[in-house]
Design an enzyme around this catalytic site. Structure first.
Site, PDB file in Angstrom:
ATOM      1  N   ASP A  32      28.801 -15.230 -53.310  1.00  0.00           N
ATOM      2  CA  ASP A  32      28.511 -15.232 -54.744  1.00  0.00           C
ATOM      3  C   ASP A  32      29.494 -14.337 -55.503  1.00  0.00           C
ATOM      4  O   ASP A  32      29.529 -13.129 -55.282  1.00  0.00           O
ATOM      5  CB  ASP A  32      27.069 -14.739 -54.950  1.00  0.00           C
ATOM      6  CG  ASP A  32      26.531 -15.058 -56.339  1.00  0.00           C
ATOM      7  OD1 ASP A  32      27.347 -15.262 -57.250  1.00  0.00           O
ATOM      8  OD2 ASP A  32      25.300 -15.085 -56.507  1.00  0.00           O
ATOM      9  N   CYS A  72      26.358 -19.515 -61.362  1.00  0.00           N
ATOM     10  CA  CYS A  72      25.616 -19.725 -60.111  1.00  0.00           C
ATOM     11  C   CYS A  72      24.926 -21.082 -59.963  1.00  0.00           C
ATOM     12  O   CYS A  72      25.304 -21.898 -59.124  1.00  0.00           O
ATOM     13  CB  CYS A  72      24.581 -18.616 -59.938  1.00  0.00           C
ATOM     14  SG  CYS A  72      25.306 -16.967 -59.898  1.00  0.00           S
ATOM     15  N   HIS A 122      18.591 -20.457 -55.790  1.00  0.00           N
ATOM     16  CA  HIS A 122      18.902 -20.470 -57.219  1.00  0.00           C
ATOM     17  C   HIS A 122      19.031 -21.869 -57.826  1.00  0.00           C
ATOM     18  O   HIS A 122      19.894 -22.139 -58.659  1.00  0.00           O
ATOM     19  CB  HIS A 122      20.167 -19.659 -57.505  1.00  0.00           C
ATOM     20  CG  HIS A 122      20.104 -18.934 -58.824  1.00  0.00           C
ATOM     21  ND1 HIS A 122      21.130 -18.147 -59.299  1.00  0.00           N
ATOM     22  CD2 HIS A 122      19.132 -18.880 -59.770  1.00  0.00           C
ATOM     23  CE1 HIS A 122      20.793 -17.637 -60.473  1.00  0.00           C
ATOM     24  NE2 HIS A 122      19.570 -18.074 -60.779  1.00  0.00           N
ATOM     25  N   ASP A 278      30.780 -19.527 -55.201  1.00  0.00           N
ATOM     26  CA  ASP A 278      30.297 -20.353 -56.307  1.00  0.00           C
ATOM     27  C   ASP A 278      31.139 -20.176 -57.577  1.00  0.00           C
ATOM     28  O   ASP A 278      31.207 -21.061 -58.415  1.00  0.00           O
ATOM     29  CB  ASP A 278      28.816 -20.081 -56.595  1.00  0.00           C
ATOM     30  CG  ASP A 278      28.503 -18.616 -56.857  1.00  0.00           C
ATOM     31  OD1 ASP A 278      29.404 -17.775 -56.783  1.00  0.00           O
ATOM     32  OD2 ASP A 278      27.316 -18.307 -57.117  1.00  0.00           O
TER      33      ASP A 278
END
Length: 488
Positions: A32, A72, A122, A278
């Protein structure tokens, strides 16, 4: 006796042929907010990433890979559906990806794969710590995940079908990687191929929370910032970079551990191992932090593809313009599987294997609705743009906004938009952008019109609140009707 020996050798031959023709496994390592520029093999002389540097030497390095909507949830939804955000509807964080979507896990599962997901999800939109039932896991069976947390040292998750929350025993990237190793050991005894995603929450901020061992590595190291970090932002950028790098080196060790487990279990040769992110992190570049913006540090992500059985173990750098929706069809192509009609991304597998010439000249980047860490109060705006192998061209709702020559200006210090000397380049890119938007049926309207279309509830900053409350702070009990979600 001869007949018996013939039968034995025939059976062994069949077994050997079966083992050789087994479908490839997939281990997808998603991190991330790791920008492409901050890795040893990419030229960063400060960060310590020895395992990734070695992996790059034995992999395809798709060094022009772009996160088309660099934030994200949109990236994750496009990754597992192969669709663009205006199709699947997840163009903001903390909204629900339709549980009826055709996804990568459902597709592989239909082909006899075991599917597994570990880490940050997410894509559920029911609150960041809520239990996600099987019906909303998009085809993943083995499950140790949480919607979202960045509390890496007290990281919670749900396991299997149990609604009881658990806690990873240590810094979550390490604990999750250890779980991957256990999974790989179990799969080495299985005749079924597997597709395993591990989604690690770091190096996303908070930056100063990696284990002390890793933070100490950068405590007294001279940090070299990118040339586009303004003087007034340098002190904060240096402090944040120390923590950012500490997270990265911790993850690098985890990657090394998982890669070694593939080798130890005899799985490396026939496993497609991917390392990617991401989106990136501006980390002070252009006086900004985090993501969403169309600059290189935000949109450009690492993408290593290691598949010895097909590509061997000699590394190769490729400049293909892989975008997020292209990942699913490309993996399906590499595993010789049919790409579902719902997928909008391109299958690059024939280009990667050298069977087809790379004919992709541009790829799309966008922000449908600014929110969260880049609200309108901080300059957030809707945009659409194209990235080529040389240029980045971006429009906002007022017209042309940015044009960078990334070859001669790699730090994007000079905005060339509307300048006479690049009139022809801008005209060509504008024409190509309009063609791309027409193909995507993207009318490039205001973000709030799409928010209304998808029935998302937002707060005063035009952000979907991730707590189970509305923008007035009133608790919402009925998530099926009262919480922001995809109703399409």
């Amino acid at each position: 006796m001869k007949k018996q020996l013939f039968l034995i050798f025939s059976l062994l031959g069949c077994f050997s042929l079966s083992a050789q023709s087994k479908k490839p496994n997939i281990l997808y390592i998603l991190v991330d907010q790791w920008r492409a520029q901050s890795i040893g093999y990419a030229g960063d002389q400060v960060v310590k990433t020895p395992h990734l540097d070695q992996l790059e030497k034995e992999s395809l390095n798709l060094r022009k890979t772009v996160s088309g909507m660099p934030v994200c949830s949109p990236h994750r939804a496009s990754l597992i559906t192969g669709q663009y955000p205006l199709t699947h509807g997840v163009f903001m964080n903390d909204v629900l990806l339709d549980s009826n979507s055709t996804t990568i896990a459902k597709t592989y599962k239909q082909e006899g794969y075991q599917t597994a997901y570990i880490g940050k999800w997410h894509m559920d939109g029911h609150g960041r710590s809520s239990y996600i039932p099987v019906s909303r896991r998009q085809g993943f069976d083995y499950w140790k995940a949480l919607e979202c947390t960045h509390d890496y040292n007290h990281s919670e998750y749900y396991s299997g079908d149990s609604p009881v929350k658990k806690t990873w025993e240590s810094y979550d990237a390490i604990a999750q990687s250890e779980d991957v190793v256990k999974y790989l050991k179990a799969q080495s005894k299985s005749s079924q191929p597997f597709m395993l995603f591990i989604s690690i929450g770091s190096p996303h901020d908070p930056y100063q929370t990696a284990p002390e061992k890793y933070r100490n590595m950068y405590e007294n190291v001279e940090i070299k910032l990118r040339d586009n970090v303004p003087l007034e932002n340098r002190e904060k950028a240096i402090k944040d970079a120390r923590g950012y790098y500490a997270h990265m080196t911790a993850i690098d060790d985890c990657v090394g551990q998982m890669w070694q487990a593939l080798k130890d279990q005899g799985l490396d040769e026939n496993t497609i191992l991917v390392f990617s992110s991401d989106h990136g992190d501006l980390l002070g570049s252009h006086g900004a932090w985090n993501k969403q913006q169309p600059y290189e540090e935000s949109i450009r992500v690492p993408f290593l593809l290691h598949y010895p059985k097909v590509f061997g173990k000699k590394g190769k750098k490729l400049d293909v313009l892989l975008n997020t929706p292209d990942i699913m069809p490309t993996l399906l192509g590499l595993t010789r599987m049919k790409v579902p009609k719902t997928v909008e991304g391109r299958d690059f597998s024939s280009i990667l294997t050298g069977k087809k010439k790379d004919d992709v000249s541009y790829t799309l980047i966008s922000c449908v609705q600014p929110f969260g860490q880049w609200p309108r109060a901080k300059g957030g705006r809707e945009y659409r743009g194209l990235v080529s192998n040389r240029y980045t061209y971006v429009k906002d709702l007022q017209g042309p906004w940015l044009l960078f020559d990334n070859k001669n200006d790699p730090f994007q210090l000079t905005n060339l938009v509307n300048q006479t000397k690049v009139r022809e380049v801008q005209s060509q890119m504008e024409k190509a952008l309009q063609s791309e938007l027409k193909m995507r049926k993207d009318e490039f309207k205001s973000g709030l019109s799409y928010v209304k279309q998808w029935n998302y509830l937002i707060d005063e900053t035009e952000t979907v609140p991730y707590q189970k409350v509305n923008y007035q702070g009133i608790p919402i009990k009925d998530l099926s009707t009262g919480y922001p979600q995809n109703t399409k």
